[in-house]
Design a protein around this motif. Structure first.
Motif, PDB file in Angstrom:
ATOM      1  N   GLU A  22     -13.356  -6.641  12.381  1.00  0.00           N
ATOM      2  CA  GLU A  22     -12.902  -7.921  11.846  1.00  0.00           C
ATOM      3  C   GLU A  22     -11.488  -7.817  11.272  1.00  0.00           C
ATOM      4  O   GLU A  22     -10.708  -8.771  11.356  1.00  0.00           O
ATOM      5  CB  GLU A  22     -13.882  -8.408  10.774  1.00  0.00           C
ATOM      6  N   LEU A  23     -11.159  -6.677  10.706  1.00  0.00           N
ATOM      7  CA  LEU A  23      -9.821  -6.478  10.161  1.00  0.00           C
ATOM      8  C   LEU A  23      -8.774  -6.551  11.266  1.00  0.00           C
ATOM      9  O   LEU A  23      -7.703  -7.158  11.094  1.00  0.00           O
ATOM     10  CB  LEU A  23      -9.748  -5.126   9.441  1.00  0.00           C
ATOM     11  N   TYR A  24      -9.084  -5.946  12.409  1.00  0.00           N
ATOM     12  CA  TYR A  24      -8.124  -5.899  13.517  1.00  0.00           C
ATOM     13  C   TYR A  24      -8.371  -6.988  14.569  1.00  0.00           C
ATOM     14  O   TYR A  24      -7.767  -6.959  15.640  1.00  0.00           O
ATOM     15  CB  TYR A  24      -8.173  -4.524  14.190  1.00  0.00           C
ATOM     16  N   ALA A  25      -9.261  -7.922  14.260  1.00  0.00           N
ATOM     17  CA  ALA A  25      -9.522  -9.001  15.213  1.00  0.00           C
ATOM     18  C   ALA A  25      -8.288  -9.859  15.425  1.00  0.00           C
ATOM     19  O   ALA A  25      -8.089 -10.436  16.493  1.00  0.00           O
ATOM     20  CB  ALA A  25     -10.689  -9.865  14.724  1.00  0.00           C
ATOM     21  N   GLU A  26      -7.447  -9.976  14.416  1.00  0.00           N
ATOM     22  CA  GLU A  26      -6.187 -10.712  14.516  1.00  0.00           C
ATOM     23  C   GLU A  26      -5.098  -9.879  13.860  1.00  0.00           C
ATOM     24  O   GLU A  26      -5.383  -8.964  13.074  1.00  0.00           O
ATOM     25  CB  GLU A  26      -6.302 -12.073  13.822  1.00  0.00           C
ATOM     26  N   ASP A  27      -3.855 -10.218  14.191  1.00  0.00           N
ATOM     27  CA  ASP A  27      -2.746  -9.521  13.549  1.00  0.00           C
ATOM     28  C   ASP A  27      -2.151 -10.418  12.474  1.00  0.00           C
ATOM     29  O   ASP A  27      -2.689 -11.475  12.163  1.00  0.00           O
ATOM     30  CB  ASP A  27      -1.684  -9.102  14.568  1.00  0.00           C
ATOM     31  N   GLY A  28      -1.046 -10.007  11.903  1.00  0.00           N
ATOM     32  CA  GLY A  28      -0.419 -10.797  10.843  1.00  0.00           C
ATOM     33  C   GLY A  28      -0.756 -10.260   9.467  1.00  0.00           C
ATOM     34  O   GLY A  28      -1.575  -9.337   9.305  1.00  0.00           O
ATOM     35  N   ASN A  29      -0.117 -10.816   8.482  1.00  0.00           N
ATOM     36  CA  ASN A  29      -0.315 -10.387   7.096  1.00  0.00           C
ATOM     37  C   ASN A  29      -1.664 -10.865   6.566  1.00  0.00           C
ATOM     38  O   ASN A  29      -2.205 -11.870   7.025  1.00  0.00           O
ATOM     39  CB  ASN A  29       0.807 -10.921   6.203  1.00  0.00           C
ATOM     40  N   ILE A  30      -2.182 -10.144   5.573  1.00  0.00           N
ATOM     41  CA  ILE A  30      -3.462 -10.528   4.965  1.00  0.00           C
ATOM     42  C   ILE A  30      -3.346 -10.505   3.441  1.00  0.00           C
ATOM     43  O   ILE A  30      -2.546  -9.763   2.869  1.00  0.00           O
ATOM     44  CB  ILE A  30      -4.629  -9.614   5.406  1.00  0.00           C
ATOM     45  N   VAL A  31      -4.137 -11.357   2.835  1.00  0.00           N
ATOM     46  CA  VAL A  31      -4.288 -11.375   1.377  1.00  0.00           C
ATOM     47  C   VAL A  31      -5.708 -10.928   1.064  1.00  0.00           C
ATOM     48  O   VAL A  31      -6.666 -11.465   1.628  1.00  0.00           O
ATOM     49  CB  VAL A  31      -4.037 -12.780   0.798  1.00  0.00           C
ATOM     50  N   VAL A  32      -5.846  -9.928   0.195  1.00  0.00           N
ATOM     51  CA  VAL A  32      -7.162  -9.446  -0.212  1.00  0.00           C
ATOM     52  C   VAL A  32      -7.459 -10.024  -1.587  1.00  0.00           C
ATOM     53  O   VAL A  32      -6.818  -9.675  -2.575  1.00  0.00           O
ATOM     54  CB  VAL A  32      -7.220  -7.907  -0.248  1.00  0.00           C
ATOM     55  N   GLN A  33      -8.408 -10.924  -1.639  1.00  0.00           N
ATOM     56  CA  GLN A  33      -8.774 -11.622  -2.871  1.00  0.00           C
ATOM     57  C   GLN A  33      -9.976 -10.915  -3.485  1.00  0.00           C
ATOM     58  O   GLN A  33     -11.046 -10.867  -2.906  1.00  0.00           O
ATOM     59  CB  GLN A  33      -9.109 -13.070  -2.537  1.00  0.00           C
ATOM     60  N   ILE A  34      -9.786 -10.334  -4.679  1.00  0.00           N
ATOM     61  CA  ILE A  34     -10.818  -9.490  -5.286  1.00  0.00           C
ATOM     62  C   ILE A  34     -11.320 -10.092  -6.592  1.00  0.00           C
ATOM     63  O   ILE A  34     -10.542 -10.463  -7.468  1.00  0.00           O
ATOM     64  CB  ILE A  34     -10.291  -8.066  -5.565  1.00  0.00           C
ATOM     65  N   CYS A  35     -12.637 -10.161  -6.715  1.00  0.00           N
ATOM     66  CA  CYS A  35     -13.312 -10.425  -7.978  1.00  0.00           C
ATOM     67  C   CYS A  35     -14.630  -9.662  -7.915  1.00  0.00           C
ATOM     68  O   CYS A  35     -15.629 -10.163  -7.377  1.00  0.00           O
ATOM     69  CB  CYS A  35     -13.542 -11.914  -8.208  1.00  0.00           C
ATOM     70  N   SER A  36     -14.613  -8.419  -8.400  1.00  0.00           N
ATOM     71  CA  SER A  36     -15.757  -7.538  -8.179  1.00  0.00           C
ATOM     72  C   SER A  36     -15.911  -6.550  -9.331  1.00  0.00           C
ATOM     73  O   SER A  36     -14.926  -6.012  -9.833  1.00  0.00           O
ATOM     74  CB  SER A  36     -15.571  -6.767  -6.865  1.00  0.00           C
ATOM     75  N   PRO A  37     -17.177  -6.259  -9.716  1.00  0.00           N
ATOM     76  CA  PRO A  37     -17.428  -5.251 -10.747  1.00  0.00           C
ATOM     77  C   PRO A  37     -17.424  -3.830 -10.194  1.00  0.00           C
ATOM     78  O   PRO A  37     -17.613  -2.870 -10.940  1.00  0.00           O
ATOM     79  CB  PRO A  37     -18.824  -5.632 -11.252  1.00  0.00           C
ATOM     80  N   GLY A  38     -17.243  -3.689  -8.872  1.00  0.00           N
ATOM     81  CA  GLY A  38     -17.237  -2.361  -8.256  1.00  0.00           C
ATOM     82  C   GLY A  38     -18.443  -2.146  -7.371  1.00  0.00           C
ATOM     83  O   GLY A  38     -19.019  -3.097  -6.842  1.00  0.00           O
ATOM     84  N   GLY A  39     -18.825  -0.883  -7.222  1.00  0.00           N
ATOM     85  CA  GLY A  39     -19.963  -0.571  -6.359  1.00  0.00           C
ATOM     86  C   GLY A  39     -19.848   0.823  -5.773  1.00  0.00           C
ATOM     87  O   GLY A  39     -19.532   1.792  -6.479  1.00  0.00           O
ATOM     88  N   ASP A  40     -20.071   0.923  -4.476  1.00  0.00           N
ATOM     89  CA  ASP A  40     -20.094   2.201  -3.767  1.00  0.00           C
ATOM     90  C   ASP A  40     -18.675   2.744  -3.627  1.00  0.00           C
ATOM     91  O   ASP A  40     -17.836   2.160  -2.940  1.00  0.00           O
ATOM     92  CB  ASP A  40     -20.726   1.989  -2.392  1.00  0.00           C
ATOM     93  N   CYS A  41     -18.405   3.897  -4.267  1.00  0.00           N
ATOM     94  CA  CYS A  41     -17.051   4.447  -4.225  1.00  0.00           C
ATOM     95  C   CYS A  41     -16.686   4.955  -2.832  1.00  0.00           C
ATOM     96  O   CYS A  41     -15.506   4.967  -2.457  1.00  0.00           O
ATOM     97  CB  CYS A  41     -16.897   5.564  -5.258  1.00  0.00           C
ATOM     98  N   PHE A  42     -17.683   5.357  -2.034  1.00  0.00           N
ATOM     99  CA  PHE A  42     -17.393   5.835  -0.678  1.00  0.00           C
ATOM    100  C   PHE A  42     -17.018   4.670   0.238  1.00  0.00           C
ATOM    101  O   PHE A  42     -16.136   4.786   1.084  1.00  0.00           O
ATOM    102  CB  PHE A  42     -18.588   6.605  -0.118  1.00  0.00           C
ATOM    103  N   ALA A  43     -17.684   3.542   0.055  1.00  0.00           N
ATOM    104  CA  ALA A  43     -17.310   2.344   0.813  1.00  0.00           C
ATOM    105  C   ALA A  43     -15.910   1.908   0.417  1.00  0.00           C
ATOM    106  O   ALA A  43     -15.077   1.563   1.272  1.00  0.00           O
ATOM    107  CB  ALA A  43     -18.311   1.217   0.548  1.00  0.00           C
ATOM    108  N   ALA A  44     -15.626   1.943  -0.882  1.00  0.00           N
ATOM    109  CA  ALA A  44     -14.292   1.559  -1.352  1.00  0.00           C
ATOM    110  C   ALA A  44     -13.224   2.476  -0.787  1.00  0.00           C
ATOM    111  O   ALA A  44     -12.131   2.024  -0.418  1.00  0.00           O
ATOM    112  CB  ALA A  44     -14.258   1.584  -2.876  1.00  0.00           C
ATOM    113  N   ALA A  45     -13.524   3.765  -0.704  1.00  0.00           N
ATOM    114  CA  ALA A  45     -12.552   4.722  -0.175  1.00  0.00           C
ATOM    115  C   ALA A  45     -12.229   4.430   1.286  1.00  0.00           C
ATOM    116  O   ALA A  45     -11.068   4.507   1.709  1.00  0.00           O
ATOM    117  CB  ALA A  45     -13.096   6.152  -0.316  1.00  0.00           C
TER     118      ALA A  45
END
Length: 265
Positions: A46-69
């Motif tokens: 999904e990340l590479y489904a289209e090109d162009g710039n992206i905005v990552v909108q975050i509102c999260s308490p965290g979670g799995d550090c391996f997924a985040a990595a």
């Protein structure tokens, strides 16, 4: 195979700019990430489904550090510009993802939280030692992401994580975790010296303990001149009033009990 619940969503901002927004709300990888080997691949597709710039909108308490990595790595490698916008809170693992932004933006009310990684372990001392070693390595990997963004000394970052630090938008910019504070159109910038704040859970706990021990006269290393005078005049120490006497068993009594237990084992 059961459908895995995604913790992200995409939306298009404008057909003209081709800019997309990746929304990360809630817990990172609450259901699964590595469990079925499909989720990381789906995110990358999904990340590479289209090109162009992206905005990552975050509102999260965290979670799995391996997924985040892994999300952090994917965003760093993405060829377009990545702008991270912290809407409310980017805590724990979510703060790691935020470090992937070419530009990290925060609102005046936003917070960023960093702390040590945590896990659950069971078993003998060998299992505990392995868990400790694993957490130490995970912490180093997280420090890598913070250091690459902030350019702070690793010891400084480690101290912030040990203290479980909550950074206001202005403090995050001051330390390099963020680049820009988003203001309402026409609003004047507030003075950083007045609003730059860092909240440490450990510092607050220590401050409360120190205050209580000082009020109760139990601060370690504190001498009582009146008690010293009383000891000089008589062999018996002065007896404190009933309300001032410490409650519970003394350390000497507990050590005596422990010695008795050892002798009977």
């Amino acid at each position: 195979m059961a459908k895995t619940k995604k913790f992200w969503a995409w939306k298009k901002n404008s057909p003209e700019t081709k800019e997309r927004t990746l929304v990360l709300n809630g817990v990172i990888a609450e259901d699964s990430w590595f469990g079925d080997e499909v989720t990381p691949a789906a995110f990358r597709d999904e990340l590479y489904a289209e090109d162009g710039n992206i905005v990552v909108q975050i509102c999260s308490p965290g979670g799995d550090c391996f997924a985040a990595a892994q999300i952090y790595s994917m965003l760093v490698d993405y060829p377009g510009k990545v702008t991270v916008r912290i809407d409310g809170l980017a805590a724990s693992a979510a703060s790691v993802i935020a470090m992937a932004g070419d530009e990290v933006q925060m609102y005046p009310t936003s917070l960023l939280m960093v702390h040590n990684p945590a896990t659950m372990a069971a078993g003998d001392h060998n299992e505990m030692e392995r868990a400790i070693a694993m957490l130490a390595e995970v912490k180093e990997s997280i420090v890598n992401a913070y250091a690459a963004k902030t350019k702070l000394a690793r010891a400084k970052i480690s101290h912030l994580m040990e203290a479980e630090s909550y950074l206001s938008a202005y403090k995050a910019v001051e330390l390099g975790f963020a680049d820009t504070i988003l203001q309402r159109e026409g609003a004047e910038d507030a003075e950083e010296a007045d609003v730059s704040m860092l909240f440490s859970r450990r510092a607050v706990s220590n401050a409360i303990i120190n205050k209580l021990t000082a009020v109760c006269g139990l601060a370690p290393g504190t001498e009582n001149p009146e008690a010293d005078e009383g000891n000089m005049e008589t062999d018996e120490p002065p007896v404190p009033p009933e309300e001032a006497r410490p409650q519970g068993r003394s350390v000497d009594m507990l050590m005596e009990r422990l010695s008795l237990i050892k002798n009977h084992i």
